[in-house]
Enzyme design. Structure first.
Site, mmCIF file in Angstrom:
data_model
loop_
_atom_site.group_PDB
_atom_site.id
_atom_site.type_symbol
_atom_site.label_atom_id
_atom_site.label_comp_id
_atom_site.label_asym_id
_atom_site.label_seq_id
_atom_site.Cartn_x
_atom_site.Cartn_y
_atom_site.Cartn_z
ATOM 1 N N GLU A 93 0.841 -1.193 0.000
ATOM 2 C CA GLU A 93 0.000 0.000 0.000
ATOM 3 C C GLU A 93 0.887 1.259 0.000
ATOM 4 O O GLU A 93 1.887 1.312 0.727
ATOM 5 C CB GLU A 93 -0.830 -0.045 1.292
ATOM 6 C CG GLU A 93 -1.619 1.156 1.631
ATOM 7 C CD GLU A 93 -2.225 1.075 3.035
ATOM 8 O OE1 GLU A 93 -3.051 1.927 3.364
ATOM 9 O OE2 GLU A 93 -1.866 0.147 3.811
ATOM 10 N N ASP A 195 13.762 -2.460 13.816
ATOM 11 C CA ASP A 195 14.692 -1.503 13.183
ATOM 12 C C ASP A 195 14.100 -0.102 13.286
ATOM 13 O O ASP A 195 14.008 0.629 12.307
ATOM 14 C CB ASP A 195 14.906 -1.901 11.714
ATOM 15 C CG ASP A 195 16.093 -1.168 11.080
ATOM 16 O OD1 ASP A 195 16.835 -0.474 11.807
ATOM 17 O OD2 ASP A 195 16.273 -1.296 9.855
HETATM 18 P P1 ADP Z 1 14.736 0.895 2.327
HETATM 19 O O1 ADP Z 1 14.331 -0.531 2.589
HETATM 20 O O2 ADP Z 1 15.501 1.032 1.057
HETATM 21 O O3 ADP Z 1 15.423 1.565 3.502
HETATM 22 P P2 ADP Z 1 12.210 2.156 3.046
HETATM 23 O O4 ADP Z 1 11.249 1.048 3.265
HETATM 24 O O5 ADP Z 1 12.791 2.789 4.270
HETATM 25 O O6 ADP Z 1 13.381 1.699 2.047
HETATM 26 O O7 ADP Z 1 11.488 3.254 2.140
HETATM 27 C C1 ADP Z 1 12.183 4.386 1.638
HETATM 28 C C2 ADP Z 1 11.362 5.645 1.885
HETATM 29 O O8 ADP Z 1 10.126 5.544 1.185
HETATM 30 C C3 ADP Z 1 10.990 5.819 3.354
HETATM 31 O O9 ADP Z 1 11.908 6.620 4.019
HETATM 32 C C4 ADP Z 1 9.625 6.473 3.296
HETATM 33 O O10 ADP Z 1 9.747 7.868 3.261
HETATM 34 C C5 ADP Z 1 9.049 6.017 1.975
HETATM 35 N N1 ADP Z 1 8.070 4.910 2.158
HETATM 36 C C6 ADP Z 1 8.310 3.694 2.706
HETATM 37 N N2 ADP Z 1 7.211 2.926 2.668
HETATM 38 C C7 ADP Z 1 6.259 3.675 2.088
HETATM 39 C C8 ADP Z 1 4.884 3.430 1.757
HETATM 40 N N3 ADP Z 1 4.305 2.250 1.988
HETATM 41 N N4 ADP Z 1 4.181 4.424 1.167
HETATM 42 C C9 ADP Z 1 4.784 5.619 0.897
HETATM 43 N N5 ADP Z 1 6.059 5.902 1.174
HETATM 44 C C10 ADP Z 1 6.805 4.948 1.768
#
Ligand code: ADP
Length: 291
Positions: A93, A195
């Site tokens: 989502e 984390d």
């Molecule tokens: P990584 O695994 O590369 O560290 P993240 O899961 O932290 O990536 O996601 C990178 C960035 O994308 C996050 O810092 C957040 O701002 C944004 N993000 C993460 N999940 C979502 C989501 N489900 N919907 C919108 N933005 C998201």
């Protein structure tokens, strides 16, 4: 990545045709490439990595699902994980995120998530912390779990990476003395995010808290709280609300150093440099508290 193939996979999963009208690259991820996929009715968030990292995404999918099932704090609903051509993906989502919101609700709801417990420490599968493997073999005893699968595992990696021998020896001594920190405290096996630094917590447009990018397992809830303090980013209101919902025990301030030493050792193993001397200093501090 074959985006047409992905559209087919998404359509099959949701039971209606989904086509990507717009693909917007999102920066900020530590490990993966991320996009917002905009369709006519809905948007998805997708993370990409090389096909060999599929297991990492499968574990993240399972972690999001585990947290979702607690109905406590909002997490993105995971939808699909798989491989297209040479790329592994995790689709979930899309939640428009912002930096500020109801920080007290974040504290309260995190404590409510921590109330979900298991009979043992660990998890049904291994996962990763950053890009490092994190072993989650079910274990009855928390101290034994931390000794073997957290401190011991990272110490061996650090030795292989070239941490000074004195530092490795100090970590080994700490492993022997771990019981000292649990004299009058027996943690429950709480579902942890695993984390929880500031980069993995934010707020939805309605101000409600959202946590994401987990490394879930069942463990001492203090480990999640400790990590929120490691790189800061969480407000006074967050801690007050957490404590109101489920007060922390005496000794947290000391165990906090132990739990964060794991992440600093992991940072040394991932990035090297000054994290090595920081890990050694934390280990010395912990050992000085054992005498
Ligand atoms: P990584 O695994 O590369 O560290 P993240 O899961 O932290 O990536 O996601 C990178 C960035 O994308 C996050 O810092 C957040 O701002 C944004 N993000 C993460 N999940 C979502 C989501 N489900 N919907 C919108 N933005 C998201």
């Amino acid at each position: 990545m074959d985006w047409t193939e992905l559209e087919g996979m998404i359509s099959a999963e949701i039971g209606e045709t989904f086509s990507i009208d717009d693909k917007h690259s999102l920066g900020g991820g530590c490990i993966n490439t991320a996009y917002r996929l905009q369709g006519s009715n809905q948007s998805y968030f997708i993370k990409l990595n090389q096909a060999s990292r599929l297991a990492m995404f499968e574990a993240e999918f399972a972690g999001l699902e585990a947290m979702l099932q607690t109905h406590s704090i909002r997490v993105p609903r995971p939808l699909l994980t798989g491989v297209s051509e040479s790329t592994a993906f995790l689709l979930m989502e899309y939640i428009p995120l912002q930096a500020s919101g109801d920080d007290q609700a974040m504290g309260t709801q995190l404590a409510q998530m921590h109330r979900h417990s298991a009979d043992q420490f660990g998890w049904s599968r291994d996962n990763t912390i950053g890009a490092t493997a994190q072993i989650n073999d079910w274990t009855d005893d928390w101290v034994a779990f931390w000794r073997q699968h957290r401190l011991g595992f990272q110490t061996r990696l650090a030795a292989d990476k070239g941490l000074e021998r004195r530092g490795v020896r100090l970590c080994e001594q700490l492993a022997v003395q771990l019981e000292h920190f649990f004299d009058d405290y027996q943690p429950q096996a709480s579902l942890l995010h695993g984390d929880l630094w500031g980069g993995n917590a934010a707020y939805a447009a309605d101000g409600g808290p959202v946590i994401f990018d987990p490394a879930c397992y069942y463990g001492d809830r203090e480990a999640d709280l400790a990590m929120t303090e490691l790189f800061s980013g969480f407000s006074h209101g967050f801690y007050t609300a957490y404590q109101q919902e489920w007060p922390l025990h005496n000794g947290y301030e000391t165990r906090k150093i132990l739990y964060n030493q794991y992440h600093i050792l992991n940072h040394y193993n991932l990035f090297g440099g000054a994290y090595g001397s920081q890990a050694v200093r934390m280990t010395e501090q912990l050992l000085s508290l054992c005498s």
